[in-house]
Design a protein around this motif. Structure first.
Motif, PDB file in Angstrom:
ATOM      1  N   GLY A 153      -9.057   3.791  -2.522  1.00 55.49           N
ATOM      2  CA  GLY A 153     -10.000   4.849  -2.179  1.00 55.49           C
ATOM      3  C   GLY A 153      -9.544   6.106  -2.892  1.00 55.49           C
ATOM      4  O   GLY A 153      -9.300   6.077  -4.090  1.00 55.49           O
TER       5      GLY A 153
ATOM      6  N   ARG B 129     -17.096   8.925  -2.524  1.00 56.89           N
ATOM      7  CA  ARG B 129     -17.047   7.702  -3.342  1.00 56.89           C
ATOM      8  C   ARG B 129     -16.733   6.505  -2.454  1.00 56.89           C
ATOM      9  O   ARG B 129     -17.329   5.452  -2.577  1.00 56.89           O
ATOM     10  N   THR B 130     -15.741   6.678  -1.559  1.00 63.21           N
ATOM     11  CA  THR B 130     -15.402   5.604  -0.618  1.00 63.21           C
ATOM     12  C   THR B 130     -15.737   6.111   0.781  1.00 63.21           C
ATOM     13  O   THR B 130     -15.239   7.148   1.210  1.00 63.21           O
ATOM     14  N   GLN B 146     -18.133   1.547  -1.601  1.00 59.89           N
ATOM     15  CA  GLN B 146     -17.553   2.229  -2.750  1.00 59.89           C
ATOM     16  C   GLN B 146     -18.695   2.470  -3.738  1.00 59.89           C
ATOM     17  O   GLN B 146     -19.378   1.531  -4.141  1.00 59.89           O
ATOM     18  N   HIS B 229      -7.874   1.460   3.252  1.00 61.49           N
ATOM     19  CA  HIS B 229      -9.028   1.698   2.374  1.00 61.49           C
ATOM     20  C   HIS B 229      -9.040   3.091   1.751  1.00 61.49           C
ATOM     21  O   HIS B 229      -9.745   3.308   0.781  1.00 61.49           O
ATOM     22  N   PRO B 231     -10.569   5.896   2.590  1.00 60.98           N
ATOM     23  CA  PRO B 231     -11.935   6.415   2.378  1.00 60.98           C
ATOM     24  C   PRO B 231     -11.926   7.942   2.275  1.00 60.98           C
ATOM     25  O   PRO B 231     -11.044   8.614   2.813  1.00 60.98           O
TER      26      PRO B 231
END
Lengths: 298, 298
Positions: A153, B129-130, B146, B229, B231
């Motif tokens: 990410g 983006r995430t 994503q 992840h 994010p």
């Protein structure tokens, strides 16, 4: 014409593995240097590649698989730069500073992503689309690949620091992570094991219970990886995973924890084909670094 | 020429939202039907789209955001088919069976991935983006996007079933997940809250302690999402998240759990811009379904 040469660096917390390889992966020069400050390591690293270039020809691309935290976003102006690492001297250091003089493209990813790539291309991860590679050693980290490309990410993952369920009555050790105390790394890394029991898992006289305990913590990461990434396979490597019986205990504990909820051909009963040891052993990282460099050749 | 029409379906555990929209997203027909067996729902769903097509013109593509487990791999022969759901009648049912007669392409993703897409395109996830979108309601689930595309491994994620650290002395409730007992969903879903305290969080007389407890469980998912992840933002929606004070408590608990380990501009102090409520409220899912359908228009 013998093809172009790739400079590869596996930068670990205790040592750097440096290699020069041909495009087909054949390693023609390799050395190890101790990890100290970048002021000490970087010139030594550059000297190795200079010598190799003199002997074998110019290096056309570099692949770096490094400890972190490090900026691995190719679109970032700080690509290849260490960020907030507490490792003395490393915060702000950048691989491009040491390698820029070669005028070759540089691809940087994390050590676990590099090892994951090595395993995906040539090791125990072959044939998978989504692969998770976890190392359990001085630290704990996981790289997840999809079709051979590492997922990230705003930064690379930090799987070692997940919270885990624990029973203090069974394990009074408070954990040793300076940030979280009893996160996974604080409880199940090599140093956590040594601090708790005064020896590594494989050197304990009668380690069955201890192996079970560590496997139970690692299984929580394994289960979280399944639930949050659904990988086709989990490779577990690193020094701690060499403990006899640990991977078997990890499979059992992971299967118990998933409780039959996730049904898929990938998760075979017993998880013997799902949770596996690295196929390349300790060579996964440097193999991945060569492959990262190869990518830069285009 | 008014443009092509998109049929959109948000298939939830208690109701289906059906809509017909123009390419610009304008909804020109919408209805809700109760979720029963596919034998009952599917003909009613098809009839709605037939009527809409007669009134407004042919439907050129369908977007489906559905409860699961469901096959969301476009390359699979079972794309759009429910897999092992314990929901009576649904295992093996396939959206293509009900919608195939329209001769239009069908894009299927999960309900949370659909809601994530809605929030990413038009809601609280814009500019990321995430993006991770989590719903906390009858169940708990997370979709991660994503660049607007949902991530998945061999299947969609099942974030609700992660293990969480708990203190049985503070929370003797054993959990109600039929697979895991005290996984996150077993402890913090709407039904878990009702079973434990006899009322929803927002209906408890003096809920501060209970809100704190639930926030502590949800923070473990939030922290795991960060670590696995990274994010750019976490959207938390669903019925339980409407409890006054819960999102504030979740921010605090998540920040405490991360312990300052992850440093990034995205994680603002207090996490007020990092952990946010949905911008589209309950419309995220159907908005995402329209966008999925739009994708099929090419």
């Amino acid at each position: 014409m013998t093809g172009r040469l790739i400079g590869a660096i596996e930068a670990g917390g205790t040592k750097f593995v440096l290699a020069v390889a041909r495009e087909n992966g054949e390693v023609i020069a390799e050395t190890r240097i101790a990890t100290r400050t970048p002021d000490e390591c970087f010139p030594e690293m550059a000297a190795f590649f200079h010598n190799a270039a003199q002997a074998h020809g110019a290096i056309s691309a570099f692949g770096v698989a490094s400890f972190g935290p490090i900026d691995i976003d190719p679109d970032s102006g700080d690509y290849g730069r260490f960020t907030t690492t507490p490792k003395p001297g490393w915060a702000g250091a950048r691989f491009h500073d040491a390698l820029g003089e070669f005028g070759a493209p540089i691809v940087v990813d994390t050590d676990v992503n590099g090892a994951a790539l090595g395993e995906w291309a040539q090791g125990a991860g072959q044939g998978t689309r989504t692969l998770a590679y976890t190392t359990v050693g001085t630290g704990i980290g996981t790289g997840v690949l999809q079709d051979g490309h590492s997922l990230a990410g705003f930064s690379h993952f930090e799987a070692g620091h997940i919270a885990v369920a624990r029973v203090p009555a069974l394990d009074p050790f408070p954990g040793r992570c300076p940030f979280h105390g009893d996160c996974l790394e604080g409880l199940a890394s090599g140093p956590a094991i040594e601090e708790r029991w005064g020896a590594s898992l494989s050197k304990l006289a009668s380690p069955a219970e201890q192996v079970e305990l560590i496997a139970g913590y690692l299984a929580q990461l394994a289960a979280n990886l399944v639930l949050l990434h659904m990988p086709d396979r989990l490779v577990f490597g690193g020094g701690v995973m060499k403990t006899p019986g640990l991977i078997e205990a990890l499979r059992l504990a992971t299967e118990r924890r998933l409780g039959g909820y996730v049904q898929a051909p990938q998760l075979d009963p017993g998880l013997e084909r799902y949770i596996v040891a690295p196929g390349l052993g300790d060579e996964a990282g440097i193999t991945g670094a060569v492959l990262l460099g190869k990518r830069a050749l285009g």
